[in-house]
Design a protein around this motif. Structure first.
Motif, PDB file in Angstrom:
ATOM      1  N   SER A   9       0.845  -1.196   0.000  1.00 29.24           N
ATOM      2  CA  SER A   9       0.000   0.000   0.000  1.00 29.24           C
ATOM      3  C   SER A   9       0.874   1.237   0.000  1.00 29.24           C
ATOM      4  N   ASP A 314      -4.602   0.762   6.065  1.00 32.20           N
ATOM      5  CA  ASP A 314      -3.174   0.938   6.312  1.00 32.20           C
ATOM      6  C   ASP A 314      -2.904   1.095   7.806  1.00 32.20           C
ATOM      7  N   ARG A 317      -2.482  -2.343   9.393  1.00 29.30           N
ATOM      8  CA  ARG A 317      -1.559  -3.248   8.687  1.00 29.30           C
ATOM      9  C   ARG A 317      -0.887  -4.257   9.609  1.00 29.30           C
TER      10      ARG A 317
END
Length: 343
Positions: A9, A314, A317
Motif C-alpha cells: 500500500s 493501512d 496493517r
C-alpha cells in the motif's frame, strides 16, 4: 484460479491544515450569519485535513468547472504517482510487472485520464489493461478492489488500484445550506493505492465481498456536476439508513466464510462522519477500541472520499487476523469486504 492478495500500500497527502484555522481563516466569513455552522465544524471529529487548494489562501468558490478540472489534473498526477510508487515499492514490484491499473475518483475528470497519464509516467507496459471507476463516491475503493481482485485471480497477473480524491477543488459559493456546511467541514484530499498479487504468501487475501443498495433512499446522498464544480447533497437521515442495513451486510459477508463478528480482528470502517461511526459501532456491538483506527483517520485526515477506507486499512496493517472493510456512499450503497491473512 489464484488467490488475490493485497501485498503493498502507498499514500500521498497534500499540505495539512488545522480544522480550527480553516474555520477562522475562511469559513467563519463564508458562513457569516449561519449560527450553527461553527458548531458543525467543531463537532465533526476532525482536527486536521489536507488540501491542494487551502481556502484560507486561495478561494476557488467562484471558479468554473472547467478551471477546476484543469487544476485537478495538475494536482492529481504527482499525488497519484507517489501513492502508486509507494505501493509498488512496498510489494517489491516494478511498474512493468503490472497487468491491470485501476483508478477510482469522483472529484475530477479528463481524457486521457489519470490511468493512462500515470501509466505512461510510471513506465507501465504498453499492453497494460486499465480501468477507470468514476463518480461512485466514498465507497468506490471496495468495488474497485473487487474488480482488480477478479482480474488477479483469473489472469494470475498483479494489479494496482489507486483512489485519488481532491475535494478541496469543489468548495461552493456561500449559501445558507447546512448540507454544504457539513460537506465543507468533513471532506479532505488524499491519494491511496494498493497492489494485489496472485497467490502471494504474504499480505491479506481478498476473501469476500457483499454489496447492498437501498434504492428508495437514492436522494439522501448526491454529487452533482454544476457550473461551479461538484456540489454535494448529504441528508441527515443517512446514518438511519445505514443502521437498517449494516448488520445484515456484515453477517452475510462473514457467513460466506463460516465466521461470526467475534472472529474479526480488525474493523476498517469508512469514517463518513462521527455519527456514521457511532451507528456502525452500536449496530455491530463494537467497542470504541475496535473502531479506533477509523476515528484516528477521521481526526487526522478528514473524510477523503474513496481513499479513506484504504487509509484505515493501512492503519490496521499490523493486525493479525481477519479484517472487515466497510464503505458507504451514494445509492445509498454499502460495501463490505473480508480480508484474511494469506498463507
Amino acid at each position: 484460479m489464484s488467490a488475490a492478495v493485497v501485498t503493498g500500500s502507498g499514500r500521498a497527502l497534500p499540505a495539512t491544515y488545522e480544522q480550527d484555522a480553516v474555520w477562522e481563516g475562511f469559513f467563519a466569513r463564508h458562513y457569516a450569519g449561519l449560527r450553527s455552522a461553527e458548531r458543525i465544524f467543531k463537532n465533526t471529529g476532525v482536527r486536521t485535513r489536507h488540501a491542494v487548494a487551502d481556502p484560507v489562501t486561495e478561494d476557488l468558490s467562484g471558479w468554473g468547472t472547467a478551471a477546476r478540472m484543469t487544476r485537478y489534473v495538475t494536482e492529481a498526477l504527482p499525488l497519484g504517482k507517489q501513492a502508486v510508487a509507494g505501493a509498488l515499492d512496498a510489494a517489491g514490484l516494478a511498474p512493468g510487472d503490472v497487468g491491470l491499473f485501476a483508478v477510482a475518483t469522483c472529484t475530477g475528470y479528463a481524457t486521457p485520464g489519470l490511468d493512462i497519464r500515470l501509466a505512461q509516467d510510471l513506465g507501465m507496459p504498453a499492453g497494460l489493461q486499465r480501468l477507470l471507476v468514476g463518480h461512485m463516491g466514498c465507497y468506490a475503493a471496495l468495488p474497485g478492489l473487487a474488480a482488480v481482485s477478479d482480474f488477479v485471480a483469473a489472469r494470475a497477473r498483479p494489479a494496482v488500484l489507486l483512489c485519488c480524491e481532491l475535494t478541496s477543488l469543489h468548495v461552493q459559493p456561500a449559501q445558507r445550506d447546512l448540507e454544504q456546511v457539513v460537506a465543507h467541514a468533513l471532506f479532505s484530499d488524499a491519494a491511496a493505492a494498493v497492489v494485489v498479487e496472485p497467490g502471494a504468501r504474504r499480505g491479506r487475501r481478498v476473501a469476500g465481498m457483499v454489496a447492498r443498495t437501498d434504492y428508495a433512499t437514492a436522494d439522501h446522498m448526491t454529487w452533482d456536476v454544476t457550473d461551479l464544480g461538484f456540489r454535494m447533497g448529504l441528508s441527515p437521515r443517512v446514518p438511519d439508513v445505514l443502521a437498517r442495513h449494516v448488520g445484515g451486510v456484515v453477517d452475510e459477508l462473514l457467513a460466506g466464510a463460516g465466521m461470526r463478528r467475534e472472529d474479526v480482528a480488525g474493523w476498517a470502517v469508512h469514517p463518513g462522519g462521527p455519527r456514521i461511526l457511532d451507528v456502525v459501532r452500536d449496530e455491530l456491538g463494537l467497542t470504541e477500541e475496535q473502531i479506533g483506527a477509523s476515528r484516528r483517520v477521521l481526526a487526522e485526515h478528514g473524510n477523503c472520499s474513496s481513499a479513506t477506507v484504504l487509509l484505515v486499512l493501512d492503519e490496521l496493517r499490523d493486525v493479525d487476523g481477519p479484517v472487515v472493510a466497510m464503505a458507504f456512499g451514494p445509492g445509498l450503497t454499502l460495501y463490505a469486504t473480508l480480508l484474511l491473512p494469506s498463507s
